[in-house]
Design a protein around this motif. Structure first.
Motif, mmCIF file in Angstrom:
data_model
loop_
_atom_site.group_PDB
_atom_site.id
_atom_site.type_symbol
_atom_site.label_atom_id
_atom_site.label_comp_id
_atom_site.label_asym_id
_atom_site.label_seq_id
_atom_site.Cartn_x
_atom_site.Cartn_y
_atom_site.Cartn_z
ATOM 1 N N GLY A 59 19.973 36.746 69.348
ATOM 2 C CA GLY A 59 20.074 35.291 69.368
ATOM 3 C C GLY A 59 21.498 34.781 69.296
ATOM 4 O O GLY A 59 22.440 35.383 69.847
ATOM 5 N N ASN A 60 21.696 33.675 68.601
ATOM 6 C CA ASN A 60 23.009 33.031 68.526
ATOM 7 C C ASN A 60 24.114 33.955 68.041
ATOM 8 O O ASN A 60 25.254 33.891 68.508
ATOM 9 C CB ASN A 60 22.940 31.813 67.583
ATOM 10 C CG ASN A 60 22.350 30.583 68.245
ATOM 11 O OD1 ASN A 60 22.632 30.298 69.404
ATOM 12 N ND2 ASN A 60 21.528 29.843 67.510
ATOM 13 N N THR A 61 23.791 34.825 67.080
ATOM 14 C CA THR A 61 24.850 35.630 66.457
ATOM 15 C C THR A 61 25.337 36.775 67.337
ATOM 16 O O THR A 61 26.352 37.395 67.018
ATOM 17 C CB THR A 61 24.363 36.182 65.100
ATOM 18 O OG1 THR A 61 23.116 36.851 65.274
ATOM 19 C CG2 THR A 61 24.215 35.064 64.085
ATOM 20 N N VAL A 62 24.654 37.051 68.435
ATOM 21 C CA VAL A 62 25.162 38.064 69.366
ATOM 22 C C VAL A 62 26.566 37.694 69.822
ATOM 23 O O VAL A 62 27.487 38.529 69.848
ATOM 24 C CB VAL A 62 24.233 38.211 70.585
ATOM 25 C CG1 VAL A 62 24.878 39.110 71.654
ATOM 26 C CG2 VAL A 62 22.887 38.780 70.181
ATOM 27 N N ARG B 158 37.994 41.111 68.315
ATOM 28 C CA ARG B 158 39.155 40.954 67.429
ATOM 29 C C ARG B 158 39.511 42.277 66.773
ATOM 30 O O ARG B 158 40.690 42.649 66.664
ATOM 31 C CB ARG B 158 38.858 39.899 66.364
ATOM 32 C CG ARG B 158 38.993 38.465 66.866
ATOM 33 C CD ARG B 158 38.450 37.446 65.895
ATOM 34 N NE ARG B 158 39.067 37.495 64.575
ATOM 35 C CZ ARG B 158 38.718 36.691 63.553
ATOM 36 N NH1 ARG B 158 37.765 35.782 63.738
ATOM 37 N NH2 ARG B 158 39.321 36.799 62.385
ATOM 38 N N LEU B 159 38.484 43.002 66.351
ATOM 39 C CA LEU B 159 38.729 44.287 65.697
ATOM 40 C C LEU B 159 39.208 45.349 66.678
ATOM 41 O O LEU B 159 39.883 46.308 66.289
ATOM 42 C CB LEU B 159 37.448 44.752 64.992
ATOM 43 C CG LEU B 159 37.123 43.990 63.698
ATOM 44 C CD1 LEU B 159 35.694 44.262 63.268
ATOM 45 C CD2 LEU B 159 38.100 44.386 62.586
ATOM 46 N N GLY C 164 23.876 36.887 57.125
ATOM 47 C CA GLY C 164 23.002 35.846 57.650
ATOM 48 C C GLY C 164 23.248 34.556 56.911
ATOM 49 O O GLY C 164 24.306 34.362 56.292
ATOM 50 N N SER C 165 22.267 33.671 56.938
ATOM 51 C CA SER C 165 22.404 32.392 56.248
ATOM 52 C C SER C 165 22.234 32.567 54.744
ATOM 53 O O SER C 165 21.637 33.536 54.265
ATOM 54 C CB SER C 165 21.348 31.410 56.754
ATOM 55 O OG SER C 165 21.563 31.076 58.097
ATOM 56 N N ASN D 62 29.031 32.765 60.689
ATOM 57 C CA ASN D 62 29.996 32.450 61.738
ATOM 58 C C ASN D 62 30.850 33.672 62.034
ATOM 59 O O ASN D 62 30.739 34.715 61.365
ATOM 60 C CB ASN D 62 30.867 31.255 61.348
ATOM 61 C CG ASN D 62 31.576 31.476 60.021
ATOM 62 O OD1 ASN D 62 32.135 32.542 59.776
ATOM 63 N ND2 ASN D 62 31.542 30.471 59.140
ATOM 64 N N THR D 63 31.699 33.558 63.026
ATOM 65 C CA THR D 63 32.491 34.702 63.481
ATOM 66 C C THR D 63 33.384 35.239 62.368
ATOM 67 O O THR D 63 33.515 36.466 62.205
ATOM 68 C CB THR D 63 33.342 34.306 64.696
ATOM 69 O OG1 THR D 63 32.470 33.869 65.756
ATOM 70 C CG2 THR D 63 34.162 35.488 65.197
ATOM 71 N N ASP D 64 33.992 34.375 61.589
ATOM 72 C CA ASP D 64 34.896 34.839 60.530
ATOM 73 C C ASP D 64 34.156 35.655 59.483
ATOM 74 O O ASP D 64 34.647 36.708 59.047
ATOM 75 C CB ASP D 64 35.580 33.642 59.864
ATOM 76 C CG ASP D 64 36.597 32.966 60.765
ATOM 77 O OD1 ASP D 64 37.046 33.618 61.735
ATOM 78 O OD2 ASP D 64 36.943 31.800 60.510
#
Length: 681
Positions: free
Chosen positions: A566-569, A578-579, A648-649, A667-669
């Motif tokens: 989903g969204n987090t992909v 970044r890594l 997750g949340s 989020n990404t961070d």
């Protein structure tokens, strides 16, 4: 509209052959009804039995009114005589009662006293009282769409009418003017709850007197002739006017609610004696004798013949095989479509990238062209240029017409329940519903969702609801409560329904096409934040298909496995890139399919990297990530060099203010930090 029906049947007006058949059926039914508790006493079975005695007139009439090959019948758990009258024989009744493998209704999978004969469209209904009214409305809708002459008959006790989905069913049937007959068998009790605690009206049918396009008929359900007249008239009205009819039958419950109940706890001796005095079976027998249609000897001969029929049926049923314990996984999921061109759900298409929302819209239209027996409905689905709350179905009604693309009321149970019923009419029908405007509003439909999840299993493979449930899910739109929720963590625990969550336009198209071409229900979750996202845009091949249960590696790596969907992909890919610049090689696996789950790809990746991070938008506590942790620990524990972690949340609702939303959703961070922690463990 209340309608008074003239009693056109009587012992003198009805042909003798017809009366004999009715008496045979009533005698056979009563013998079975009285014999049923003995199986429990002998530890043979029939551990649930709800005796019908006192409902004889209306149940005989329902079964006799049912026209095989034209009508669909939805009996409830007290409808033994209804089933017998409709043609279910004594052996089939006993096989159901003692839960044998050859039971037509469920092969012993469902509770006894839930009678069915699928080949005749006598449907297997659940124990959730009254919920089959929605299925009856759905199949009646299909009858009307396909111009089929017939009616759907839903039978139930009066107390089940208190359920909200019964009101939704009757309201929907009256709005759409559908040929369905709702029979209320009123014996005055809901187990031990008297009718006065259910409704202020003396007759629950009178709750619906304000509904247009609805006829209400009252009859004496203890009287064979009055009941036959009422049911004949009800079916005639339903067909000729294409409108719903309620038949309210006054009955009496002579015995306990069921064999687990003691009615002496809440009924006094005088009331029980009064109920027995109104027994319809000896009353009918006396009428036949008083009218001199039959002699005592003739009826006694019928009695003996029926006793022999029951004994013969018992002997055969006792020899029938029991269910095989090894069969418990049979018919859990209906047959899935298998792609020969795209077995792994990947492609090399280089055409212009397509938006996520447009890929869904295009696939919906393509599947509607592919199969003319495809339908879609939901809230805000089709009104001029409007096509769903997010306009995902834009242009569909213009192309395919209001018969195939139409609005449903704001009643999620009704939307899903009628989809179940509609798909019962023909095996090639495919129904797609927007189950709610936002996934968060889907909870009122949960009863029907659970019903749908075990229909195929419960019916022993006789019926699968061929339904695609589309839901706009997830956050990142500033929606707050009721507009940002994820459901998969809760729903994945319910077996029988496939759950998919695409993150890119091509997968959205491919998974949706596979769902349409498969049998059985699929929950298609659409991360709404991706509808117009550039990161989710991809080329989409024509007729692209993605198999269920096949994950896709979005980025190869050797240092860490990330499982996501989903969204987090997209966030995981950003963090992994970044890594990459920091010298770490992270593998990102897009699960795509939650149920079934690609366990092999998960285990293969973890064996390679030795580390695993699970990322999803839903709450960590109780989220689907917990199941993924279990899979990794069970299947690949010895290959791990670090504990499995989850991101997750927070365990809170999602706040409306963007500041709160950012603090709650991953989020990404946060994902980058989680990856780095595991890489340095």
């Amino acid at each position: 509209m209340l309608k008074k029906v003239e009693k056109k049947y009587s012992a003198k007006k009805t042909p003798k052959a017809e009366l004999k058949k009715w008496y045979e059926l009533m005698t056979l039914g009563r013998l079975l009804d009285e014999r049923a508790p003995n199986y429990l006493k002998q530890a043979v079975g029939w551990s649930y039995h709800a005796p019908y005695a006192g409902h004889d007139g209306i149940q005989l009439a329902i079964g006799q009114t049912f026209v095989r090959g034209e009508d669909h019948l939805f009996p409830y758990y007290r409808d033994m005589l209804t089933a017998v009258s409709a043609g279910v024989n004594a052996e089939e009744i006993i096989l159901n009662g003692i839960s044998k493998a050859t039971d037509l209704a469920s092969g012993g999978r469902h509770m006894s006293n839930h009678f069915a004969k699928p080949e005749w469209n006598i449907h297997n209904v659940s124990s959730c009282t009254g919920n089959h009214t929605l299925h009856a409305v759905g199949v009646a809708r299909a009858m009307k769409r396909y111009k089929h002459k017939g009616v759907a008959i839903s039978s139930q006790g009066e107390s089940s009418v208190s359920e909200g989905y019964v009101y939704e069913a009757i309201n929907g049937a009256s709005v759409e003017k559908l040929p369905v007959v709702f029979v209320f068998q009123d014996n005055g009790y809901g187990i031990s709850v008297p009718k006065r605690d259910q409704t202020a009206n003396e007759r629950v049918a009178d709750n619906f007197t304000g509904f247009l396009n609805l006829t209400i008929i009252h009859c004496d359900g203890k009287d064979v002739f009055d009941s036959m007249s009422a049911m004949d008239e009800a079916r005639k009205i339903a067909i000729e006017k294409s409108e719903p009819v309620i038949v309210h039958a006054d009955c009496v419950r002579i015995g306990n609610h069921s064999n687990s109940d003691k009615h002496e706890w809440y009924r006094d001796d005088a009331e029980i004696a009064a109920a027995k005095a109104q027994d319809p079976y000896p009353r009918f027998r006396k009428e036949l004798l008083d009218a001199k249609v039959f002699t005592e000897a003739e009826l006694a001969a019928v009695d003996e013949a029926m006793k022999k029929e029951v004994l013969d049926a018992h002997t055969k049923a006792m020899k029938a095989p029991n269910p095989d314990p090894a069969s418990i996984y049979d018919f859990l999921y209906a047959e899935a479509h298998v792609s020969t061109k795209y077995p792994q759900g990947t492609h090399n298409e280089t055409s212009e990238p397509v938006k996520f929302i447009d890929s869904i819209n295009g696939t919906l239209k393509a599947e509607f062209r592919h199969n003319p027996n495809t339908f879609i409905w939901g809230q805000d689905m089709a009104n001029k240029e409007k096509g769903g709350i997010f306009n995902v179905s834009k242009g569909m009604q213009q192309e395919f017409g209001i018969d195939r693309v139409f609005n449903g009321p704001i009643a999620e149970d009704f939307i899903l329940g009628t989809a179940n019923g509609f798909s019962r009419f023909r095996d090639d029908i495919r129904v797609c519903v927007e189950g709610a405007e936002f996934a968060d509003y889907f909870w009122p439909a949960m009863e029907q969702y659970i019903e749908m999840s075990h229909d195929y299993w419960r019916s022993n493979g006789a019926f699968s609801p061929n339904v695609v449930i589309r839901l706009a899910s997830g956050g990142y739109i500033g929606g707050g409560l009721y507009h940002s929720q994820n459901l998969e963590g809760s729903l994945a625990a319910i077996p029988g329904i496939r759950i998919v969550v695409p993150a890119f336009a091509d997968d959205a198209a491919g998974l949706l096409r596979t769902a349409f071409r498969s049998k059985g229900p699929t929950l298609f979750l659409e991360p709404k934040a991706l509808y117009n996202s550039k990161s989710a845009m991809t080329p989409v091949p024509e007729d692209f298909e993605v198999p269920f249960g096949v994950a896709r590696t979005r980025k190869e790596g050797k240092d860490l496995t990330v499982l996501t969907y989903g969204n987090t992909v997209h966030m995981c890919l950003e963090a992994a890139n970044r890594l990459e610049a920091e010298g770490f090689n992270v593998e990102v696996i897009d699960l795509r399919s939650i149920v079934p789950l690609d366990v092999d790809s998960i285990v293969k990746s973890v064996k390679k990297t030795g580390r695993c991070l699970i990322v999803h938008e839903d709450k960590v506590f109780g989220g689907f990530g917990g199941e993924l942790v279990g899979v990794v620990n069970e299947k690949a524990f010895e290959y791990l060099d670090a504990p499995v972690k989850r991101i997750g949340s927070t365990n809170t609702p999602v706040g409306f203010n963007r500041i709160l939303e950012k603090a709650i959703l991953p989020n990404t961070d946060r994902i980058y930090t989680g990856m780095l922690d595991l890489l340095k463990y």
